[in-house]
Design an enzyme around this catalytic site. Sequence first.
Site, PDB file in Angstrom:
ATOM      1  N   CYS B  82       0.819  -1.011   0.500  1.00  0.00           N
ATOM      2  CA  CYS B  82       0.187   0.317   0.338  1.00  0.00           C
ATOM      3  C   CYS B  82       0.513   1.171   0.147  1.00  0.00           C
ATOM      4  O   CYS B  82       1.827   1.091  -1.182  1.00  0.00           O
ATOM      5  CB  CYS B  82      -0.992   0.041   1.122  1.00  0.00           C
ATOM      6  SG  CYS B  82      -2.634   0.872   0.699  1.00  0.00           S
ATOM      7  N   HIS B 193      -4.100  -4.957  -0.667  1.00  0.00           N
ATOM      8  CA  HIS B 193      -3.156  -5.794   0.847  1.00  0.00           C
ATOM      9  C   HIS B 193      -3.463  -7.050   0.865  1.00  0.00           C
ATOM     10  O   HIS B 193      -3.888  -7.514   1.396  1.00  0.00           O
ATOM     11  CB  HIS B 193      -4.365  -4.844   1.610  1.00  0.00           C
ATOM     12  CG  HIS B 193      -4.047  -3.673   2.271  1.00  0.00           C
ATOM     13  ND1 HIS B 193      -3.541  -3.579   3.183  1.00  0.00           N
ATOM     14  CD2 HIS B 193      -4.295  -2.510   1.334  1.00  0.00           C
ATOM     15  CE1 HIS B 193      -3.603  -1.795   3.103  1.00  0.00           C
ATOM     16  NE2 HIS B 193      -4.109  -1.576   2.379  1.00  0.00           N
ATOM     17  N   GLU B 195      -2.402  -9.527   2.493  1.00  0.00           N
ATOM     18  CA  GLU B 195      -2.796  -9.923   4.760  1.00  0.00           C
ATOM     19  C   GLU B 195      -4.766  -9.605   4.712  1.00  0.00           C
ATOM     20  O   GLU B 195      -5.299 -10.673   5.655  1.00  0.00           O
ATOM     21  CB  GLU B 195      -2.794  -8.709   5.779  1.00  0.00           C
ATOM     22  CG  GLU B 195      -2.454  -7.091   6.013  1.00  0.00           C
ATOM     23  CD  GLU B 195      -2.304  -6.404   5.099  1.00  0.00           C
ATOM     24  OE1 GLU B 195      -1.977  -7.197   4.047  1.00  0.00           O
ATOM     25  OE2 GLU B 195      -2.764  -5.594   4.848  1.00  0.00           O
TER      26      GLU B 195
END
Lengths: 258, 220
Positions: B82, B193, B195
């Site tokens: 990001c 992202h 994650e």
Amino acid sequence: MGLAKRIIPCLDVTNGRVVKGINFVALRDAGDPVEISRRYDEQGADELTFLDITASSDNRDLILRIIEEVAAQVFIPLTVGGGVRQVEDVRRLLNAGADKVSINTSAVQNPQLVADAAGHYGSQCIVVAIDAKQVSGAGTDTNRWEVFTHGGRKATGLDAVEWAKKMQSLGAGEILLTSMDRDGTRNGFDLALTRAVSDAVDVPVIASGGVGNLQHLVDGVLQGHAEAVLAASIFHYGEYSIRQAKEYMAQHGIEVRL
Amino acid sequence: MTDIAIIDYGMGNLRSVSKALEHVAPNASVVVTSDPVVVRQAARVVFPGQGAMPNCMHEMDARGLRDAVLDAAASKPFLGICLGLQMLFETSEEGNVQGLGILPGKVRHFPPAVAMQDANGQKLKVPHMGWNQVHQAIEHPLWQGITTDARFYFVHSYYVETANPEPVAAYSFYPFQFTCAVAKDNIFAVQFHPEKSHAAGLTLLGNFVRWEPNFTNKAS
């Protein structure tokens, strides 16, 4: 080829259990939040939203432990709301594993909280939740909706569309819009409300309140112009899976993540 | 020794990143740190970031992390996420701030929502938030096991415009084509992202913790 519309199951949590109300009252038990989160994750939910509806502040820490447990096993975005009163509450929820924090009553009582939280943690993690109820057009033939707080018990006199614009200007990165008239009725979203707010703001709007079947989800996107649709009871009691909902939306020309 | 250091400069919640890395590398030591010494000693470095780029640059410098970040980006497996992608570039329209200048190009804001429409004529909201398709532009060890056009989770209002096509590892559309991943030597950086991107994201993170880039003159 592009961004998918999102399906977000909502878990209302109190005393460590998921419950579901009708018109903001009459709660019914729906199960263990961690177990339900895992199930929705496996079915392809795009995000999860948790609303801590615990009335007293005594058991507030319970939601932090639940979020910690979910965040260690479920790798999709988690939004948590309910009882967020100060920037410190936002920090605690983010540290527990929330990706976004939803602010409702406190945004009305103290709009600066939204600005402070967005300024500190970024707009991407600040959702403003708006509970709106249709009111008479006050001498005009146009629709008008009023913002309510305290779980729908307290009228504010604020116009929902104007309020959403103000929240965007203060730094809200997303609007979670619930129709109190429709919540729990299974009669579908208030499409006029959803469209009025969604067309008035540049940030994404999540439609909420009233989903009873899969066509309602389609209508929320195509007619309500929502970027995401939120539902609880149609998923909690196994009536439809997230996967079925997405396949139905895809059949109706909506881009989804399958 | 720390296997994986996640650089913490006070911008955003890093718990999700560390939990996801622990999930894919249960035997590795994963540390969230703002200590330049720990970053220098780590075998791999993850450079995340949320919020506004001027604040990110300021907070990184306030903690004395710039040199450690530059060293890591020049010497060991390095994953930007990001803002950790955007900060690698030269300049950003966000506050007209200078980035680290490791990669040539700039960071630009999406046009206002009214100026962008989807296929149904509906305006496209900013931030670009949700699951978008990631079209792989190159073969890379970090794409292993991930099909091209797999969906990842995005949330951002700015995107990178590379000065040349060489480092582009993937692109997405919103509604125009923009770069969502870059790769250069030991650096891999993504706008989305991983994650928070379910199975595809975990696969990418798993690929990162096993990645052995080919170094020529990069020994630290």
